[in-house]
Design a protein around this motif. Sequence first.
Motif, PDB file in Angstrom:
ATOM      1  N   GLY A 232       0.772  -1.230   0.000  1.00 18.72           N
ATOM      2  CA  GLY A 232       0.000   0.000   0.000  1.00 18.72           C
ATOM      3  C   GLY A 232       0.803   1.279   0.000  1.00 18.72           C
ATOM      4  N   TYR A 233       0.234   2.322   0.604  1.00 17.21           N
ATOM      5  CA  TYR A 233       0.932   3.597   0.669  1.00 17.21           C
ATOM      6  C   TYR A 233       0.536   4.345   1.937  1.00 17.21           C
ATOM      7  N   THR A 234       1.387   5.296   2.282  1.00 14.66           N
ATOM      8  CA  THR A 234       1.149   6.139   3.451  1.00 14.66           C
ATOM      9  C   THR A 234       1.219   7.602   3.034  1.00 14.66           C
ATOM     10  N   ARG A 235       0.534   8.452   3.797  1.00 12.88           N
ATOM     11  CA  ARG A 235       0.497   9.888   3.542  1.00 12.88           C
ATOM     12  C   ARG A 235       0.895  10.625   4.805  1.00 12.88           C
ATOM     13  N   CYS A 236       1.790  11.618   4.639  1.00 10.98           N
ATOM     14  CA  CYS A 236       2.247  12.388   5.792  1.00 10.98           C
ATOM     15  C   CYS A 236       2.092  13.877   5.511  1.00 10.98           C
ATOM     16  N   LEU A 237       1.379  14.582   6.395  1.00 10.19           N
ATOM     17  CA  LEU A 237       1.303  16.037   6.391  1.00 10.19           C
ATOM     18  C   LEU A 237       2.096  16.531   7.593  1.00 10.19           C
ATOM     19  N   GLY A 238       2.902  17.584   7.381  1.00 12.28           N
ATOM     20  CA  GLY A 238       3.699  18.038   8.504  1.00 12.28           C
ATOM     21  C   GLY A 238       4.110  19.493   8.392  1.00 12.28           C
ATOM     22  N   ALA A 239       4.636  20.014   9.494  1.00 14.77           N
ATOM     23  CA  ALA A 239       5.144  21.381   9.538  1.00 14.77           C
ATOM     24  C   ALA A 239       6.335  21.432  10.483  1.00 14.77           C
ATOM     25  N   ASN A 240       7.378  22.152  10.054  1.00 16.96           N
ATOM     26  CA  ASN A 240       8.568  22.371  10.871  1.00 16.96           C
ATOM     27  C   ASN A 240       8.750  23.861  11.121  1.00 16.96           C
ATOM     28  N   VAL A 241       9.170  24.219  12.325  1.00 16.88           N
ATOM     29  CA  VAL A 241       9.518  25.596  12.651  1.00 16.88           C
ATOM     30  C   VAL A 241      10.803  25.574  13.469  1.00 16.88           C
ATOM     31  N   SER A 242      11.759  26.431  13.113  1.00 22.13           N
ATOM     32  CA  SER A 242      12.986  26.537  13.903  1.00 22.13           C
ATOM     33  C   SER A 242      13.367  28.006  14.042  1.00 22.13           C
ATOM     34  N   ILE A 243      13.874  28.364  15.220  1.00 22.59           N
ATOM     35  CA  ILE A 243      14.301  29.725  15.522  1.00 22.59           C
ATOM     36  C   ILE A 243      15.693  29.652  16.140  1.00 22.59           C
ATOM     37  N   ASN A 244      16.632  30.348  15.516  1.00 22.23           N
ATOM     38  CA  ASN A 244      17.991  30.423  16.039  1.00 22.23           C
ATOM     39  C   ASN A 244      18.317  31.881  16.325  1.00 22.23           C
ATOM     40  N   GLY A 245      18.659  32.173  17.571  1.00 15.61           N
ATOM     41  CA  GLY A 245      18.972  33.539  17.954  1.00 15.61           C
ATOM     42  C   GLY A 245      20.320  33.630  18.646  1.00 15.61           C
ATOM     43  N   LYS A 246      20.961  34.790  18.487  1.00 16.24           N
ATOM     44  CA  LYS A 246      22.259  35.001  19.129  1.00 16.24           C
ATOM     45  C   LYS A 246      22.376  36.436  19.568  1.00 16.24           C
ATOM     46  N   TYR A 247      22.774  36.641  20.832  1.00 13.52           N
ATOM     47  CA  TYR A 247      22.970  37.985  21.362  1.00 13.52           C
ATOM     48  C   TYR A 247      24.179  37.964  22.292  1.00 13.52           C
ATOM     49  N   LYS A 248      25.228  38.619  21.848  1.00 12.60           N
ATOM     50  CA  LYS A 248      26.481  38.683  22.607  1.00 12.60           C
ATOM     51  C   LYS A 248      26.973  37.282  22.953  1.00 12.60           C
ATOM     52  N   ILE A 249      26.978  36.902  24.226  1.00 11.25           N
ATOM     53  CA  ILE A 249      27.525  35.597  24.624  1.00 11.25           C
ATOM     54  C   ILE A 249      26.460  34.505  24.639  1.00 11.25           C
ATOM     55  N   HIS A 250      25.207  34.851  24.291  1.00 13.43           N
ATOM     56  CA  HIS A 250      24.098  33.921  24.420  1.00 13.43           C
ATOM     57  C   HIS A 250      23.657  33.398  23.042  1.00 13.43           C
ATOM     58  N   SER A 251      23.293  32.124  22.995  1.00 13.03           N
ATOM     59  CA  SER A 251      22.725  31.515  21.790  1.00 13.03           C
ATOM     60  C   SER A 251      21.520  30.676  22.189  1.00 13.03           C
ATOM     61  N   MET A 252      20.503  30.687  21.353  1.00 15.66           N
ATOM     62  CA  MET A 252      19.283  29.935  21.643  1.00 15.66           C
ATOM     63  C   MET A 252      18.761  29.297  20.370  1.00 15.66           C
TER      64      MET A 252
END
Length: 573
Positions: free
Chosen positions: A434-454
């Motif tokens: 048979g077959y399969t169906r996939c619906l999806g969503a990705n979200v990514s946030i990369n931030g950097k401020y001075k000595i900090h990274s998130m």
Amino acid sequence: MTLPSSNVADALKYMTGVQIKDYGGLGGQKTINVRSLGSQHVGVYIDGVRVTNVQNGTVDLGKFSLSTLESVSLFNSNKNEALMTASEYASAATVYLQTHRPDSSSWMVSASAGSFGTNKAATTISYKKYGFIDASFTTSKGDYPFEYHTQYEDTTGTRRNSDIKMYRIEGCGFYEGFQLHAYYFNSERGLPGGVVRRLSDTYTDVGREWDKNFFTQLSWKERFGAVGVRGIVKYTNDYLHYRSDYPENISVHANNRYRQQDIYGAVASSYIINDWNVSVSTDYRWSDLVTDVRHFSYVYRLDSKSSLSLFYTNKALNASVSALYTRVTDHTRGSAKPLSKITYNGLISYTLGDWTMRGFYKSVFRTPTLNDLYYTLVGNRNLKPEYTKQLDLGFTYNNRWVDIQADGYYNKVEDRIVCLPLKGSYQWTMLNYGYTRCLGANVSINGKYKIHSMMLSATWQDDRNKTNPDGDDYNDYIAYSPKLSFTAVYSLIYRRFSASVSHIFVDKRYWTAENSIEDPLEAYNCTDLKIGYKYKNVVAEAECQNLLDERYEIIQRWPMPGRRYTLTLKCII
């Protein structure tokens, strides 16, 4: 960003859309599944050359160290650049491991000690911009305690027979457009098996596995004005010995050896005309498998691929289209029919200021592995390839402080290759189902401020069986596909100190084709912490994985370790 990672699998688990299948412990196999397409649809490339396994099609990411790598990248289609090999277009998703070229001469030695009797020693000798030699030795008893609780049982014990002893040595040389890379890995490990209900740790699975993996590859890349040329040759030799024929073992008794060889060659060229670039590539692979499994005949496979790609690039618009022709022929007694297919790929992106809109469509297929076709007990020589079609639309917002990416995607997999019962429950075989169906969503946030990274990332997906509307499993979720997963990583570097904390959440997952409401794998959280201090040429690091001692499993009845610690001391001369 500093991550609590010791191998490639650990680094990849923080990326969106990724599920790492981990069977627990230092020696447990670790494979990658991207957007629920399956491990065999993910290509792993070292410096642009694919890591292969013609026997079962999977790559154990736990065998590759981060110490020699400059970057680990994941592409949900493939790179959008000229001079790619034809094989790079053949995967639904691609993982690129880029080897680090040393900037200066140095000698690094390190030693680590950790929980469950884990010890590691490593050294790297680098010479200017010309290359390095890197070696490591690791041993672990692996006897970690576990707790296993369901509505039917309450089990507490210790994982037995999960020890490992392994060493790795690799070297890489660079000269102008040439790069030579050699790699050798050797290990002996215990295979503890799944936890057996109500037997605590009185049950011991004494299966053992010995691995020897070697490859050497030479690549050359050069540009002559508007013309670009690339060439690659590679030889691989893999040995596997699996044994479970011990008297106390209640599982299937076996004592078999497998040896694979792989010879690969590729050439690619490109030509630039104003904003246009035309690229052609072709490669050829010869692979064989020798084993002492009863009634398994010697088999070798010839796999050739050719691609034609057209690229357009200006200040705002980047687009490419490509066609890939694949022909696969097996040579053995009663071999499967030859396979010839053409697949297509298209990518586009448009940039306006800090914003970029992008999308791709890709059709690929995976050829049945030699195990799928010829394995004595379950092989089926009439298998068809497993087709995948992908559609993705997304955007990126990027400035000096933050990088935001969001994607929505649709995947369809036809003629899935699965192992199902035939002619009674005691006879199983490989089938297209048979077959399969996939619906999806990705979200990514990369931030950097001075000595900090998130870094924040989240994946939502709805991956369902759409084979038979009258079947009991119609519209059920695909096994081991979580509906929601989330990752957060925070790190900082302050003078001589560095620190990072990461958290992963994975939603509940079903582990059978027909979803059982009563017994899914529970959702879990896992928090890791890493701190480091550098004084002159000495670096000390302390790491705690699973800080909150969460009890969870990624694979049904393979409990993961609880809280564990590692201390590392490095000296660079």
